[in-house]
Design a protein around this motif. Structure first.
Motif, PDB file in Angstrom:
ATOM      1  N   GLN A 111     -33.892 -89.522  24.337  1.00 59.21           N
ATOM      2  CA  GLN A 111     -34.537 -90.474  23.440  1.00 59.21           C
ATOM      3  C   GLN A 111     -34.314 -91.906  23.912  1.00 59.21           C
ATOM      4  O   GLN A 111     -33.355 -92.202  24.617  1.00 59.21           O
ATOM      5  CB  GLN A 111     -34.042 -90.319  22.008  1.00 59.21           C
ATOM      6  N   TYR A 112     -35.244 -92.762  23.526  1.00 60.95           N
ATOM      7  CA  TYR A 112     -35.176 -94.184  23.845  1.00 60.95           C
ATOM      8  C   TYR A 112     -35.449 -94.951  22.556  1.00 60.95           C
ATOM      9  O   TYR A 112     -36.445 -94.700  21.873  1.00 60.95           O
ATOM     10  CB  TYR A 112     -36.220 -94.543  24.904  1.00 60.95           C
TER      11      TYR A 112
ATOM     12  N   GLY B 231     -43.360 -89.374  15.346  1.00 61.41           N
ATOM     13  CA  GLY B 231     -43.966 -89.388  16.670  1.00 61.41           C
ATOM     14  C   GLY B 231     -45.386 -89.942  16.615  1.00 61.41           C
ATOM     15  O   GLY B 231     -46.128 -89.668  15.669  1.00 61.41           O
TER      16      GLY B 231
ATOM     17  N   VAL C 298     -36.345 -81.313  22.756  1.00 52.37           N
ATOM     18  CA  VAL C 298     -36.194 -82.754  22.887  1.00 52.37           C
ATOM     19  C   VAL C 298     -34.943 -82.999  23.720  1.00 52.37           C
ATOM     20  O   VAL C 298     -33.830 -82.691  23.301  1.00 52.37           O
ATOM     21  CB  VAL C 298     -36.066 -83.432  21.508  1.00 52.37           C
ATOM     22  N   THR C 299     -35.124 -83.534  24.913  1.00 51.03           N
ATOM     23  CA  THR C 299     -34.000 -83.687  25.846  1.00 51.03           C
ATOM     24  C   THR C 299     -33.491 -85.114  25.968  1.00 51.03           C
ATOM     25  O   THR C 299     -32.422 -85.348  26.537  1.00 51.03           O
ATOM     26  CB  THR C 299     -34.400 -83.186  27.245  1.00 51.03           C
TER      27      THR C 299
ATOM     28  N   GLY D  74     -35.252 -79.878  18.088  1.00 52.76           N
ATOM     29  CA  GLY D  74     -35.118 -81.317  17.942  1.00 52.76           C
ATOM     30  C   GLY D  74     -36.242 -81.868  17.075  1.00 52.76           C
ATOM     31  O   GLY D  74     -37.229 -81.169  16.798  1.00 52.76           O
TER      32      GLY D  74
ATOM     33  N   PHE E 143     -34.509 -92.994  29.039  1.00 55.12           N
ATOM     34  CA  PHE E 143     -34.170 -92.004  28.024  1.00 55.12           C
ATOM     35  C   PHE E 143     -32.711 -91.556  28.149  1.00 55.12           C
ATOM     36  O   PHE E 143     -32.260 -91.151  29.233  1.00 55.12           O
ATOM     37  CB  PHE E 143     -35.100 -90.800  28.123  1.00 55.12           C
TER      38      PHE E 143
ATOM     39  N   LEU F 215     -39.372 -84.436  15.963  1.00 57.28           N
ATOM     40  CA  LEU F 215     -40.453 -85.296  16.444  1.00 57.28           C
ATOM     41  C   LEU F 215     -41.049 -86.113  15.297  1.00 57.28           C
ATOM     42  O   LEU F 215     -42.164 -86.639  15.417  1.00 57.28           O
ATOM     43  CB  LEU F 215     -41.551 -84.458  17.112  1.00 57.28           C
TER      44      LEU F 215
ATOM     45  N   SER G 298     -38.532 -93.202  20.544  1.00 55.46           N
ATOM     46  CA  SER G 298     -39.385 -92.466  21.472  1.00 55.46           C
ATOM     47  C   SER G 298     -38.564 -91.331  22.075  1.00 55.46           C
ATOM     48  O   SER G 298     -37.358 -91.465  22.282  1.00 55.46           O
ATOM     49  CB  SER G 298     -39.900 -93.386  22.582  1.00 55.46           C
ATOM     50  N   ARG G 299     -39.232 -90.200  22.342  1.00 58.75           N
ATOM     51  CA  ARG G 299     -38.494 -89.026  22.800  1.00 58.75           C
ATOM     52  C   ARG G 299     -39.118 -88.392  24.032  1.00 58.75           C
ATOM     53  O   ARG G 299     -40.331 -88.483  24.242  1.00 58.75           O
ATOM     54  CB  ARG G 299     -38.421 -87.992  21.664  1.00 58.75           C
TER      55      ARG G 299
ATOM     56  N   LEU H 216     -29.758 -86.119  25.290  1.00 62.91           N
ATOM     57  CA  LEU H 216     -29.238 -85.696  24.005  1.00 62.91           C
ATOM     58  C   LEU H 216     -28.223 -84.579  24.202  1.00 62.91           C
ATOM     59  O   LEU H 216     -28.453 -83.653  25.003  1.00 62.91           O
ATOM     60  CB  LEU H 216     -30.359 -85.222  23.088  1.00 62.91           C
TER      61      LEU H 216
ATOM     62  N   VAL I 187     -39.645 -84.769  25.780  1.00 57.06           N
ATOM     63  CA  VAL I 187     -39.696 -83.367  25.385  1.00 57.06           C
ATOM     64  C   VAL I 187     -40.037 -82.535  26.621  1.00 57.06           C
ATOM     65  O   VAL I 187     -40.905 -82.911  27.407  1.00 57.06           O
ATOM     66  CB  VAL I 187     -40.758 -83.141  24.295  1.00 57.06           C
TER      67      VAL I 187
END
Length: 341
Positions: free
Chosen positions: A292-293, A257, A289-290, A252, A334, A254, A275-276, A337, A278
């Motif tokens: 995101q916001y 970041g 990366v699991t 994923g 979040f 970043l 924002s992510r 993904l 992880v």
């Protein structure tokens, strides 16, 4: 586009028709664009949630939750200090400046860390853009705000841009240089111990991949640093004792970041746009990366903090026309993904 529209609105004698010709058409188009922009901003603002508060200045780089003090703390760009934000009650939240070091006047306050075991705050200072010569780390007692030290990190004649800071279990501080991709190490009493440099920090050449380099940094309780490279999108695992650097293989992106915050030993929040979330199951040799916001992307997410298990994303830009601007600490939810499921 508008000129063609206006030409179509002329009568047989060449006179404008339809209520004002070119000026009326342009005004209508501009009004529609303004309404669409206002609607877009209103929608983005509605995604924030969390805490909104009034404060002076347009830009706040970093915010952290101070659990012992029961407050959020936020660094201010142009006040070169720190403000507290207390929530609760019926009144709207408003910041109160608690730290403004006169020896840092004219500088910019950027990333900071609440070093709870030592009841102190570590604060990074930089030059105001476009100058890039000053770099310093200040340490202050939480509560009294008595200064413990103010250590210069820069070298005369060298451009630099200090950005964020983390502290290890012994009280040593680590400050990232987003311009030169290095990490300063400072002792608990403010002595500059050295600089961690490694070619691994530059994974790709060219300005597009290095416009903003090493940025957010976090100390992991297993004894190493996690550092994100903003433009390159790389995550590094750094041993502060041996100064070895390992590239965490992340599934994923970043890119963009900024600030980091650990949710647990296996979960890391990377603030940014977006924002992510992880996660790693092998002590940060690899990660995924699991979630995101997105939130109010027009304000630009810059740092993350955790309060009572909830993640709050600080955003750099405030909004408003008066002296006081509205700033946002958005509560992040979040979205999973698909690639991580």
């Amino acid at each position: 586009m508008c000129g063609g529209c206006c030409r179509r609105q002329r009568g047989p004698d060449g006179a404008p028709v339809g209520g004002g010709g070119r000026r009326g058409c342009c005004g209508t188009v501009l009004a529609v664009v303004a309404l669409a922009a206002a609607a877009a901003v209103a929608f983005l603002e509605s995604t924030a949630g969390g805490v909104s508060y009034a404060g002076e200045g347009w830009m706040h780089e970093c915010a952290k939750w101070d659990a012992e003090g029961g407050r959020f703390l936020a660094s201010t760009f142009f006040g070169a200090g720190v403000a507290e934000v207390r929530t609760g009650g019926e009144e709207a939240a408003e910041e109160r400046v608690v730290l403004a070091d006169p020896d840092a006047a004219g500088r910019v306050a950027l990333g900071f860390a609440v070093d709870a075991p030592r009841r102190r705050l570590l604060l990074v200072y930089s030059d105001r853009m476009p100058r890039y010569g000053y770099a310093a780390l200040g340490a202050y007692e939480l509560g009294s705000w008595r200064r413990l030290f103010l250590t210069r990190l820069d070298v005369p004649g060298e451009s630099t841009f200090p950005d964020d800071v983390a502290a290890d279990e012994d009280g040593n501080a680590y400050v990232t240089d987003a311009m030169r991709n290095k990490i300063w190490k400072v002792s608990p009493d403010g002595t500059l111990l050295g600089i961690i440099k490694n070619a691994t920090f530059t994974q790709r050449q060219g300005m597009v991949h290095n416009f903003v380099g090493l940025n957010g940094i976090m100390y992991h309780p297993n004894g190493y640093l996690l550092v994100v490279h903003t433009s390159g999108g790389d995550l590094f695992k750094v041993d502060p004792k041996t100064e070895t650097v390992h590239v965490v293989k992340v599934q994923g992106s970043l890119k963009r970041g900024d600030g980091l915050e650990l949710l647990s030993t296996t979960r890391l929040v990377v603030a940014g746009t977006p924002s992510r979330l992880v996660e790693s199951s092998d002590d940060w040799e690899t990660a995924t990366v699991t979630g995101q916001y997105v939130g109010p992307i027009h304000r630009i997410g810059s740092s993350a903090t955790v309060k009572d298990g909830d993640v709050y994303i600080n955003h750099i830009f405030g909004f408003g026309l008066g002296k006081k601007k509205t700033h946002v600490l958005a509560k992040a939810v979040f979205s999973p993904l698909a690639a991580a499921r």
